[in-house]
Scaffold this motif. Structure first.
Motif, PDB file in Angstrom:
ATOM      1  N   PHE A  51       0.843  -1.203   0.000  1.00 37.13           N
ATOM      2  CA  PHE A  51       0.000   0.000   0.000  1.00 37.13           C
ATOM      3  C   PHE A  51       0.879   1.254   0.000  1.00 37.13           C
ATOM      4  CE2 PHE A  51      -3.806  -2.457   1.084  1.00 37.13           C
ATOM      5  CZ  PHE A  51      -4.780  -1.723   0.413  1.00 37.13           C
ATOM      6  N   SER A  52       1.926   1.237   0.806  1.00 36.31           N
ATOM      7  CA  SER A  52       2.829   2.389   0.848  1.00 36.31           C
ATOM      8  C   SER A  52       3.575   2.552  -0.472  1.00 36.31           C
ATOM      9  CB  SER A  52       3.825   2.233   1.998  1.00 36.31           C
ATOM     10  OG  SER A  52       3.164   2.275   3.238  1.00 36.31           O
ATOM     11  N   LEU A  53       3.939   1.416  -1.105  1.00 35.38           N
ATOM     12  CA  LEU A  53       4.621   1.489  -2.397  1.00 35.38           C
ATOM     13  C   LEU A  53       3.717   2.110  -3.458  1.00 35.38           C
ATOM     14  CD1 LEU A  53       6.919   0.859  -4.353  1.00 35.38           C
ATOM     15  CD2 LEU A  53       5.945  -1.436  -4.642  1.00 35.38           C
ATOM     16  N   PHE A  54       2.468   1.651  -3.527  1.00 34.06           N
ATOM     17  CA  PHE A  54       1.548   2.214  -4.519  1.00 34.06           C
ATOM     18  C   PHE A  54       1.253   3.683  -4.223  1.00 34.06           C
ATOM     19  CE2 PHE A  54       0.220  -2.323  -5.311  1.00 34.06           C
ATOM     20  CZ  PHE A  54       0.667  -2.349  -6.629  1.00 34.06           C
ATOM     21  N   GLY A  55       1.169   4.033  -2.942  1.00 33.04           N
ATOM     22  CA  GLY A  55       0.982   5.440  -2.594  1.00 33.04           C
ATOM     23  C   GLY A  55       2.174   6.281  -3.006  1.00 33.04           C
ATOM     24  N   LEU A  56       3.385   5.755  -2.780  1.00 33.38           N
ATOM     25  CA  LEU A  56       4.605   6.464  -3.177  1.00 33.38           C
ATOM     26  C   LEU A  56       4.673   6.629  -4.685  1.00 33.38           C
ATOM     27  CD1 LEU A  56       7.428   7.607  -2.470  1.00 33.38           C
ATOM     28  CD2 LEU A  56       8.301   5.257  -2.613  1.00 33.38           C
ATOM     29  N   ILE A  57       4.364   5.557  -5.425  1.00 31.55           N
ATOM     30  CA  ILE A  57       4.375   5.624  -6.891  1.00 31.55           C
ATOM     31  C   ILE A  57       3.371   6.655  -7.390  1.00 31.55           C
ATOM     32  CG2 ILE A  57       3.787   4.316  -8.978  1.00 31.55           C
ATOM     33  CD1 ILE A  57       4.974   1.858  -7.634  1.00 31.55           C
ATOM     34  N   TYR A  58       2.177   6.652  -6.793  1.00 34.76           N
ATOM     35  CA  TYR A  58       1.148   7.618  -7.205  1.00 34.76           C
ATOM     36  C   TYR A  58       1.603   9.051  -6.945  1.00 34.76           C
ATOM     37  CZ  TYR A  58      -3.357   9.968  -7.605  1.00 34.76           C
ATOM     38  OH  TYR A  58      -4.361  10.820  -7.982  1.00 34.76           O
ATOM     39  N   LEU A  59       2.203   9.286  -5.794  1.00 31.83           N
ATOM     40  CA  LEU A  59       2.662  10.639  -5.451  1.00 31.83           C
ATOM     41  C   LEU A  59       3.804  11.087  -6.358  1.00 31.83           C
ATOM     42  CD1 LEU A  59       2.509  10.383  -1.564  1.00 31.83           C
ATOM     43  CD2 LEU A  59       1.063  11.813  -3.017  1.00 31.83           C
ATOM     44  N   ILE A  60       4.644  10.151  -6.808  1.00 31.71           N
ATOM     45  CA  ILE A  60       5.668  10.492  -7.803  1.00 31.71           C
ATOM     46  C   ILE A  60       4.984  10.959  -9.090  1.00 31.71           C
ATOM     47  CG2 ILE A  60       7.488   9.549  -9.284  1.00 31.71           C
ATOM     48  CD1 ILE A  60       8.274   7.724  -6.964  1.00 31.71           C
ATOM     49  N   GLY A  61       3.933  10.254  -9.477  1.00 30.02           N
ATOM     50  CA  GLY A  61       3.192  10.640 -10.677  1.00 30.02           C
ATOM     51  C   GLY A  61       2.469  11.964 -10.556  1.00 30.02           C
ATOM     52  N   GLU A  62       2.293  12.446  -9.320  1.00 29.45           N
ATOM     53  CA  GLU A  62       1.644  13.738  -9.094  1.00 29.45           C
ATOM     54  C   GLU A  62       2.631  14.907  -9.100  1.00 29.45           C
ATOM     55  OE1 GLU A  62      -1.983  14.758  -7.906  1.00 29.45           O
ATOM     56  OE2 GLU A  62      -1.872  13.376  -9.603  1.00 29.45           O
ATOM     57  N   LEU A  63       3.925  14.625  -9.228  1.00 27.73           N
ATOM     58  CA  LEU A  63       4.904  15.702  -9.324  1.00 27.73           C
ATOM     59  C   LEU A  63       4.723  16.478 -10.625  1.00 27.73           C
ATOM     60  CD1 LEU A  63       8.083  13.805  -8.026  1.00 27.73           C
ATOM     61  CD2 LEU A  63       6.706  15.485  -6.780  1.00 27.73           C
ATOM     62  N   ASP A  64       5.131  17.740 -10.616  1.00 26.78           N
ATOM     63  CA  ASP A  64       4.902  18.613 -11.771  1.00 26.78           C
ATOM     64  C   ASP A  64       5.463  18.032 -13.050  1.00 26.78           C
ATOM     65  OD1 ASP A  64       3.595  20.425 -10.200  1.00 26.78           O
ATOM     66  OD2 ASP A  64       5.349  21.691  -9.849  1.00 26.78           O
ATOM     67  N   PHE A  65       6.636  17.393 -12.977  1.00 25.43           N
ATOM     68  CA  PHE A  65       7.272  16.857 -14.181  1.00 25.43           C
ATOM     69  C   PHE A  65       6.367  15.852 -14.878  1.00 25.43           C
ATOM     70  CE2 PHE A  65       9.762  13.482 -16.189  1.00 25.43           C
ATOM     71  CZ  PHE A  65      10.509  14.213 -17.099  1.00 25.43           C
ATOM     72  N   PHE A  66       5.667  15.021 -14.105  1.00 27.38           N
ATOM     73  CA  PHE A  66       4.841  13.970 -14.694  1.00 27.38           C
ATOM     74  C   PHE A  66       3.426  14.458 -15.014  1.00 27.38           C
ATOM     75  CE2 PHE A  66       8.060  11.702 -12.201  1.00 27.38           C
ATOM     76  CZ  PHE A  66       8.590  10.877 -13.179  1.00 27.38           C
ATOM     77  N   THR A  67       2.900  15.379 -14.242  1.00 35.78           N
ATOM     78  CA  THR A  67       1.539  15.866 -14.518  1.00 35.78           C
ATOM     79  C   THR A  67       1.480  16.670 -15.808  1.00 35.78           C
ATOM     80  OG1 THR A  67       1.995  17.775 -13.071  1.00 35.78           O
ATOM     81  CG2 THR A  67       0.836  15.900 -12.098  1.00 35.78           C
TER      82      THR A  67
END
Length: 427
Positions: free
Chosen positions: A234-250
């Motif tokens: 759960f923490s891994l998927f949360g971390l991956i999702y939050l990485i995807g929410e960084l400006d570079f990826f959004t």
């Protein structure tokens, strides 16, 4: 309408100036050149791989007729050809992406073929895990010497297969902690690629393969207290999702943001999986050796991933307001609380179901606020998936199950009709 062909007519009509016409021609010429170059890179890589496989098949057909010396020469021939080709690229074609990537792809597979052939000729002992590890270590310098992204992608696939082979597919299984060191060696190239070519296809593939590789490999740390891998994932998927929410990826298209998609899908699938009581019933019966839990690799993995997720959540909060944080981004923290409750209470399964329903409703609200049918239907799909899970729950009567399906169906039709009506009031 072909804008380039219409340029003379637009100039004569006074719509655009000759300078603007020149810029338009340059823009479309550059765009067409990029498309052609991408195709050249793809076909070059495929051609190199097919040539290498063809050589291997030709050798395999006549292999038994060769002497040991001849076999050894043939075993090193693809490796020699690949090295000569890469040397030619470095000297004569250093700026050509197509030459660089296709030559590196050929040499990458030539290394693996040479290792396996020499091992077969001289009957060297070993297993698949050792073969993959040796192959990847020998090919690691190619990524930086050739500045090759195809080598990086193949390397990622190779170390993932190595981790799976040593920990999942081999009995008795062994820990593949070296995978995490091997993964770190790819990060400098990934960072350079993000700065020099952030919108390239190679970058998109890295954005998918890196998180997927980590998801596959995380389970290799499971041991005696494998129940702790649930909050770790759960923490891994949360971390991956939050990485995807960084400006570079959004700033990229949703389909190119593998972090966000995998984090979202992984979190929802796990929530739906643990919305049943079977896991929580098992958890309440488990007698944990608490003197060993806090030193176990599972606890360490969960702790480090949770800490990293909290750190990234704080960074996202600094760059945006609290209302902009998506519910998926904080699920891993809520689940830790639910997991602790689940150690002694059956209330945890109810809380998971409430959490899934709340995520669905918040996603629907977000879609309505943004006037986005895709986000709105995603929320409805989450609730529909929860209803399907409860359909297989034997504790509910068929009347309640049927009523839930009817309610979700009406909800799909009503919300989509309302959204379309909102977009087109006169329709």
């Amino acid at each position: 309408m072909n804008l380039v062909k219409d340029i003379p007519e637009l100039i004569n009509a006074g719509v655009i100036s000759p300078e603007t016409a020149g810029k338009i021609r340059d823009y479309y010429g550059e765009k067409g050149g990029q498309s052609t170059n991408r195709l050249f890179v793809v076909f070059g890589i495929l051609g190199a791989i097919l040539v290498g496989l063809g050589i291997i098949l030709l050798l395999a057909h006549n292999w038994d007729e060769f002497s040991r010396t001849a076999k050894t020469c043939w075993a090193f021939l693809p490796l020699l050809i690949g090295q000569v080709l890469c040397g030619f690229v470095l000297i004569k074609k250093p700026e050509s992406v197509a030459w660089r990537e296709s030559g590196t792809a050929f040499l990458f597979f030539a290394v693996g073929a040479s290792i396996s052939l020499v091992s077969q000729i001289y009957h060297m002992p070993g297993d698949l895990g050792l073969f993959l590890l040796t192959w990847m270590l020998l090919c690691l310098p190619l990524i930086y010497v050739m500045k090759s992204s195809i080598a990086s992608l193949l390397y990622l696939i190779g170390i993932t297969c190595y981790a799976a082979e040593t920990s999942y597919w081999t009995y008795p299984a062994t820990e593949s902690y070296s995978y995490w060191i091997l993964l770190l060696t790819i990060l400098p190239h990934y960072n350079l690629l993000s700065k020099t070519n952030p919108e390239s296809n190679f970058m998109v593939f890295h954005n998918w393969i890196i998180p997927l590789s980590v998801v596959i490999a995380l389970g290799t740390v499971a041991g005696q207290t494998d129940e702790l891998m649930v909050p770790a994932y759960f923490s891994l998927f949360g971390l991956i999702y939050l990485i995807g929410e960084l400006d570079f990826f959004t700033r990229q298209r949703p389909a190119n943001n593998g972090y966000k998609v995998l984090g979202l899908v992984g979190t929802i699938v796990m929530l739906l999986t643990f919305s049943f009581d079977w896991f929580w019933e098992h958890l309440r019966k488990e007698d944990f050796p608490w003197n060993e839990v806090f030193t176990s690799p599972e606890f360490l993995a969960a702790f480090l991933l949770t800490l990293s997720g909290i750190g990234l959540l704080v960074i996202n909060l600094k760059n945006s307001s609290l209302t902009d944080i998506k519910p998926i981004g904080v699920v891993f923290l809520l689940f830790i609380v639910i997991f602790i409750i689940g150690l002694s209470s059956s209330l945890s399964v109810v809380l998971v179901n409430i959490l899934v329903f709340a995520i669905g409703m918040l996603t629907i609200r977000d879609g309505a606020r943004r006037n986005n049918l895709g986000i709105l239907n995603l929320g409805l799909l989450i609730i529909a998936a929860l209803v399907v899970c409860r359909f297989f729950d034997t504790n509910l009567s068929f009347i309640i199950r049927g009523g839930l399906f009817v309610s979700v169906g009406i909800g799909f039709m009503a919300t989509n009709y309302w959204m379309l009506k909102k977009r087109n009031p006169n329709g």
